[in-house]
Design an enzyme around this catalytic site. Structure first.
Site, PDB file in Angstrom:
ATOM      1  N   GLU A 440     -18.974   4.608 -31.621  1.00 44.59           N
ATOM      2  CA  GLU A 440     -19.543   3.277 -31.590  1.00 44.59           C
ATOM      3  C   GLU A 440     -19.609   2.805 -30.124  1.00 44.59           C
ATOM      4  O   GLU A 440     -18.593   2.761 -29.442  1.00 44.59           O
ATOM      5  CB  GLU A 440     -18.569   2.430 -32.420  1.00 44.59           C
ATOM      6  CG  GLU A 440     -18.759   0.992 -32.435  1.00 44.59           C
ATOM      7  CD  GLU A 440     -17.520   0.341 -33.098  1.00 44.59           C
ATOM      8  OE1 GLU A 440     -16.645   1.046 -33.660  1.00 44.59           O
ATOM      9  OE2 GLU A 440     -17.421  -0.877 -33.012  1.00 44.59           O
ATOM     10  N   ASP A 513     -13.500   2.462 -34.959  1.00 43.85           N
ATOM     11  CA  ASP A 513     -12.217   1.762 -34.911  1.00 43.85           C
ATOM     12  C   ASP A 513     -11.703   1.349 -36.281  1.00 43.85           C
ATOM     13  O   ASP A 513     -12.446   1.302 -37.252  1.00 43.85           O
ATOM     14  CB  ASP A 513     -12.369   0.499 -34.050  1.00 43.85           C
ATOM     15  CG  ASP A 513     -12.439   0.863 -32.580  1.00 43.85           C
ATOM     16  OD1 ASP A 513     -11.979   1.964 -32.229  1.00 43.85           O
ATOM     17  OD2 ASP A 513     -12.970   0.050 -31.800  1.00 43.85           O
ATOM     18  N   ASP A 515     -10.907  -1.559 -37.072  1.00 46.00           N
ATOM     19  CA  ASP A 515     -11.150  -2.988 -37.338  1.00 46.00           C
ATOM     20  C   ASP A 515     -12.360  -3.190 -38.260  1.00 46.00           C
ATOM     21  O   ASP A 515     -12.975  -2.233 -38.731  1.00 46.00           O
ATOM     22  CB  ASP A 515     -11.323  -3.743 -36.010  1.00 46.00           C
ATOM     23  CG  ASP A 515     -12.459  -3.130 -35.184  1.00 46.00           C
ATOM     24  OD1 ASP A 515     -13.243  -2.339 -35.762  1.00 46.00           O
ATOM     25  OD2 ASP A 515     -12.544  -3.426 -33.977  1.00 46.00           O
ATOM     26  N   ASP A 517     -15.386  -4.339 -37.662  1.00 44.79           N
ATOM     27  CA  ASP A 517     -16.646  -3.802 -37.152  1.00 44.79           C
ATOM     28  C   ASP A 517     -16.736  -2.304 -37.384  1.00 44.79           C
ATOM     29  O   ASP A 517     -17.765  -1.785 -37.809  1.00 44.79           O
ATOM     30  CB  ASP A 517     -16.746  -4.051 -35.640  1.00 44.79           C
ATOM     31  CG  ASP A 517     -17.381  -5.400 -35.366  1.00 44.79           C
ATOM     32  OD1 ASP A 517     -17.739  -6.083 -36.344  1.00 44.79           O
ATOM     33  OD2 ASP A 517     -17.482  -5.769 -34.174  1.00 44.79           O
TER      34      ASP A 517
END
Ligand code: 1YM
Length: 649
Positions: A440, A513, A515, A517
């Site tokens: 990403e 990640d 998280d 997102d």
């Protein structure tokens, strides 16, 4: 108290005769080869036990004698299933002179009530209750309670179906009620694990409630930290099911089309609606069992739907006589349909037994759809027109997509390999040893580039969120640069042109990640692969990896821990650990050293590689990834879970 024979008691009641029980063989084989009876001894087989017992209760409901079923996951690991039907017959079985019918059902393999003759529901599948003895054989304990004729009867079995005594009357049935309650505890020496998964049970019970209109199914989980109880009851059955599936989508119109047709030995119920999306979602069932690979009922439905829609469009002039007919796939774009058939002796075919093979079902469904759907189109011209207009758009998009794809193909032929500019490729040209990391953002791409093994590891940075292919037609998809980069990096085409033998990497690893997102990006990428490169997913070439959240020092060595759970486990194992924990930043902010540490070991053997080798399937991960999209998740899990590897690194 002596038990009367079934004949003595059943005065004037034509439903059941203990003599109807068909006995095929004894119980032993089940414990010897459990897989033959329940498919596997993994989680699927374990849950199969619950379905067997619940199915008996549902059969009783279909026979019109029961309207409520309760399923409880007990705190001690057992399951209790209760219905308010007639209660399994308690009279002495004429062939086994010393045994009651209930005991025979639970101790003799393939013993069950016969359907289709006399009493029972004429289109139920085969024998009623044949799975009961299998469940008993695979349990350490099974408790059978029957309320019938004003008495409460109890019988217990232990160690794979051995009765601890006879069926006994222990008192009156509560307020003269009737019903059957079965509690059982699966045998840990048979199953790989014996913990039931609430979500799996709940989803299945909900589908059963949808398929059996008016039947109330109550679920409870008495185990610690369980979710609240739930009750499912749908007065409109599969119409409610279609509404439920379309709830998170934008329906094309409010109405749900419903029709049914009954014949001597078969019947069909169909509900359908369209949403503004681009995928078809047809769920079919035979006798309440999901036919994930379709079969005769789906064939009949699809053929007739295409005919009815084209005839209507031509008759109304929306489609001119000279125009090409709409294809089935054009009309089915955005459809949500439930097809439920009931028949005697269903034939489940194919490797996973998910395809209905009974040929006469095809013409029943085709006839029913021809007649009833045409009527519905005539009666609902506004909706019919919306369906046709959507089909026309889909047909145009199909033509546009073909030329866009041809263009992409020609372009890549002209550009040589046609590799995207931002791909940092590996030097190896051997797909079997090559890995593609999709990361990403450009900064993450930068650190990953430095940390990689340049021979076998390639990096493709993806900017921001890729297009949600769930909400875009293929022609738009092909204009998106991130999607184009993915297609050309993987190098094997798209959709029906996808050729898995041409893939340039045997591991396509989504590295994002931990998280929100990151999870969104993973979902979008998985959705893209699932929809447009299915064989890549089915072949087990798609991997999901996540950088660790913590690191700490053990002596001089740096140890990485995936998440809070891993940190807690580490602390439990190292109670005297004093060193601090560092919370690592996301991929983009990790420096070269950290990323190198966590993706490669000093001997240049990628830790990802190690993780790949040890990877296990985690459909929970899938449910997190797919979020609330139950349908996508279900498809994903059912068709692909065993092949997708989710990595924990
Ligand atoms: C919680 C599980 O098994 N309910 C159940 C089973 C049976 C009946 C009613 C039943 C069937 C018939 C007549 C019939 C079964 N009976 C048999 C057998 N719930 C659960 N409820 N009377 C009652 O089939 O005609 C097998 S299952 F073989 F004894 F008839």
């Amino acid at each position: 108290m002596a038990l009367k024979t079934e004949k003595e008691r059943n005065v004037g009641e034509p439903t059941y005769d203990a003599g109807d029980i068909t006995v095929l063989e004894g119980l032993d084989p089940v414990r010897k080869r459990p897989g033959m009876y329940i498919g596997s001894t993994g989680p699927t087989g374990l849950h199969h036990l619950v379905w067997e017992i619940v199915d008996n209760a549902v059969d009783e409901a279909m026979a019109g004698h029961c309207d409520r079923i309760e399923v409880t996951l007990l705190a001690d690991g057992g399951v209790k299933v209760a219905d308010n039907g007639r209660g399994i017959p308690t009279g002495i079985h004429p062939k086994y002179k010393d045994k009651t019918a209930a005991e025979v059902v639970y101790t003799v393999l393939h013993a069950g009530g016969k359907f289709g003759e006399g009493g029972g529901y004429k289109v139920s599948g085969g024998l009623h209750g044949v799975g009961s003895s299998v469940v008993n054989a695979l349990s350490t304990r099974l408790l059978l309670e029957i309320d019938r004729d004003g008495d409460h009867h109890v019988m217990e079995f232990i160690d794979g179906g051995n009765p601890t005594g006879k069926l006994l009357v222990t008192g009156p049935s509560p307020k003269g009620s009737t019903g059957t309650t079965v509690s059982f505890w699966p045998d840990p020496s048979i199953f790989e694990e014996i913990e039931f998964r609430a979500q799996t049970v709940v989803e299945r019970l909900q589908v059963m409630a949808f398929l059996n209109k008016g039947l109330e199914i109550h679920f409870e989980d008495d185990r610690p930290d369980a979710k609240p109880a739930q009750t499912f009851k749908y007065k409109d059955g599969i119409v409610d099911y279609v509404r439920h599936l379309n709830a998170a989508k934008e329906a094309l119109f409010r109405k749900v089309c419903y029709f049914e047709q009954k014949e001597e030995t078969m019947e069909v119920d169909i509900a359908l609606q369209w949403n503004a999306g681009f995928y078809e979602s047809i769920h079919s069932f035979a006798n309440g069992i999901s036919t994930i690979d379709g079969g005769m009922h789906e064939e009949g439905f699809k053929k007739s739907l295409t005919n009815v829609a084209n005839k209507y469009a031509k008759a109304k002039g929306t489609l001119k006589e000279k125009d090409d007919n709409l294809l089935g796939e054009d009309i089915r774009e955005g459809i949500t349909a439930i097809i439920s058939v009931r028949l005697q002796d269903p034939q489940f075919e194919g490797q996973t037994k998910g395809k209905l093979g009974n040929v006469p079902v095809r013409s029943l469904v085709e006839r029913a759809t021809n007649e009833k759907l045409s009527e519905w189109f005539e009666e609902n011209p506004r909706e019919a027109n919306q369906i046709i207009q959507k089909g026309l758009l889909a047909a145009r998009a199909r033509v546009a997509a073909r030329s866009a794809r041809d263009l992409t193909r020609r372009k890549s032929a002209l550009d040589g390999a046609g590799l995207p500019g931002k791909l940092v490729d590996c030097s190896s040209k051997e797909p079997r040893e090559s890995e593609l990391f999709i990361v990403e953002g450009n900064s993450a791409g930068g650190s990953a580039k430095d940390a990689r093994n340049p021979k076998t590891q390639a990096i493709l940075p993806i900017r921001g969120k890729i297009l949600n292919v769930e909400r875009a037609r293929i022609d738009k998809m092909l204009k998106n640069t991130e999607i184009q980069a993915l297609i050309s990096a993987i190098g094997a085409g798209l959709a029906e042109d996808f050729d898995v033998t041409k893939i340039r990497y045997h591991k396509v690893i989504i590295l994002a990640d931990a998280d929100v997102d990151g999870s969104h990006i993973r979902t979008l990428l998985l959705t893209f692969f699932f929809r447009q490169m299915k064989p890549l997913v089915e072949g087990g070439f798609v991997y999901v990896a996540q950088p660790p959240l913590y690191s700490t020092l053990v002596g001089k060595e740096k140890v990485y821990l995936k998440d809070d759970h891993a940190k807690a486990a580490f602390l439990a194992e190292h109670p005297n650990h004093k060193a601090d924990f560092q919370r690592l930043k996301g991929l983009g902010e990790m420096d070269f050293g950290e990323l190198k540490d966590t993706t490669m070991d000093p001997g240049q053997r990628s830790l990802l590689q190690v993780a790949v080798e040890q990877a296990s399937v985690a459909d929970e991960v899938c449910s997190v990834l797919m979020g609330e999209d139950v349908e996508l998740r279900r498809n994903f899990i059912q068709t692909n879970a065993k092949d997708v590897r989710f990595l924990d690194i």
